[in-house]
Every structure is written in structure tokens, then in C-alpha cells.
Design a protein around this motif. Structure first.
Motif: not given
Length: 193
Positions: A48, A50, A74, A76, A78, A89, A91
Motif C-alpha cells: 500500500k 502512504g 500516514q 496503510q 493489508q 485494512d 491505517n
């Protein structure tokens, strides 16, 4: 955590007095993250993207430099879990404080490495409900970053890899290390002065 931040602040202030120059400016960037859950019950998901935004300072120490940063980050992740392999998911919102020590190899190229302190702001699992319970997002942790950078005028470009220190130790000076997400980071900064 407060001890580490205070120590870093005092170190920056002390080194500024001995330095030949200091630069300050904004910094933004992207990261690519992949969760690496070390458990047979979880399956790691796709990578992912960020982002991070904040400021940096660079203190010239002759042949070396010190580059502390303060960034809102930030990221992420999975993963899948359970008999039906339901996908979740995660965060992670945090304040990152990396402190890079580096050396210029050529006129433009820099090599750097150092610790990164991360303070959890708001981390959560989406739609986990009662399936994934007892999730412990630590308030503050310590990892490391290493990479290269180039300087083009007032523009700085950094490419770094971030990982956890828990492979080496459970804590450093009473400060928890962690199993943070490993990530590749590309960032751009601009020296205002």
C-alpha cells in the motif's frame, strides 16, 4: 518517549553551536508499505502507499551532517485472517521523528542512516469488528532508517528504507522497539535557508 525527544532536542541545540551551518525547510513524500505479520494465522496482503508531510533541519558538521525531521506520517497495510481469509485494512497515523546522520560521498550524493521515533496518533483496523480482537497499537516505538539522497540547489531528495529494531533488541534505554511495517520512502524537501 519524552526522554528521547528531549535528548534529541538537546543534541540538536548542542551541535548547532559547533556546526558550520544549519538549513531548515518543508518536506513531503510517499512511501510503499507491506505488512509483515509473523504469524501462521495471518496472511500478508498487497503493498500500500502512504504519505508524510513535515519539516527538516540539516546541521553541517564538517565532513558529516545531522538531519532531524518531524513528520506526520500516514501508512496503510493489508492482511487476511480467519477461515474465510477475510481481508482487513489497517491505517497507521503517527508523528515520526527520524534523526539521520550522513556523509556526502560525491558533491551531490549523500549516504545516511539513523533511528526513527514514532508516536502513534490514530491507528485502527477497518471493519475488524469482533473478528480481530486485542489489537495493541503502542503509543511510541523506535525503528531505523537508512538510505541515500541527492542535493540539487535548495532541493533535497531522499530515498530511504525503514524497518524495526526488534530484530536486534526489545527496547533501547527503556524505549520499546516494535514490529513496524517495513517501507520504502521517497521524499522531497526544500531548504528555505
Amino acid at each position: 518517549m519524552k526522554k528521547i525527544i528531549l535528548s534529541l532536542a538537546l543534541l540538536v541545540i548542542a551541535l548547532t553551536g559547533y556546526s558550520q551551518g544549519i538549513s531548515i525547510g518543508p518536506k513531503v513524500g510517499l512511501s510503499q508499505t507491506k505488512l509483515n505479520l509473523k504469524s501462521d494465522q495471518f496472511k500478508n496482503g498487497d503493498s500500500k502507499f502512504g504519505y508524510h508531510i513535515g519539516a527538516f533541519a540539516r546541521i553541517d558538521l564538517g565532513g558529516l551532517y545531522l538531519q532531524p525531521e518531524a513528520l506526520f506520517t500516514q501508512t496503510q497495510g493489508q492482511f487476511s485472517f480467519g477461515p474465510d481469509d477475510k481481508q482487513y485494512d489497517a491505517n497507521f497515523n503517527r508523528v515520526d521523528i527520524p534523526v539521520m546522520v550522513g556523509i556526502k560521498v560525491l558533491k551531490l550524493l549523500r549516504v545516511q542512516a539513523g533511528p526513527i521515533a514514532s508516536i502513534n496518533v490514530n491507528s485502527k483496523l477497518k471493519e475488524a469488528g469482533q473478528t480481530v480482537q486485542d489489537t495493541d497499537f503502542r503509543n511510541a516505538t523506535l525503528g531505523y532508517q537508512a538510505g541515500v539522497g541527492i542535493d540539487i540547489g535548495n532541493l533535497i531528495i531522499d530515498a530511504k528504507y525503514e524497518s524495526a529494531l526488534d530484530k536486534f533488541t526489545g527496547n533501547v534505554a527503556g524505549f520499546n522497539t516494535d514490529q513496524r511495517t517495513n517501507q520504502w520512502i521517497l521524499s522531497v524537501g526544500f531548504r528555505l535557508f
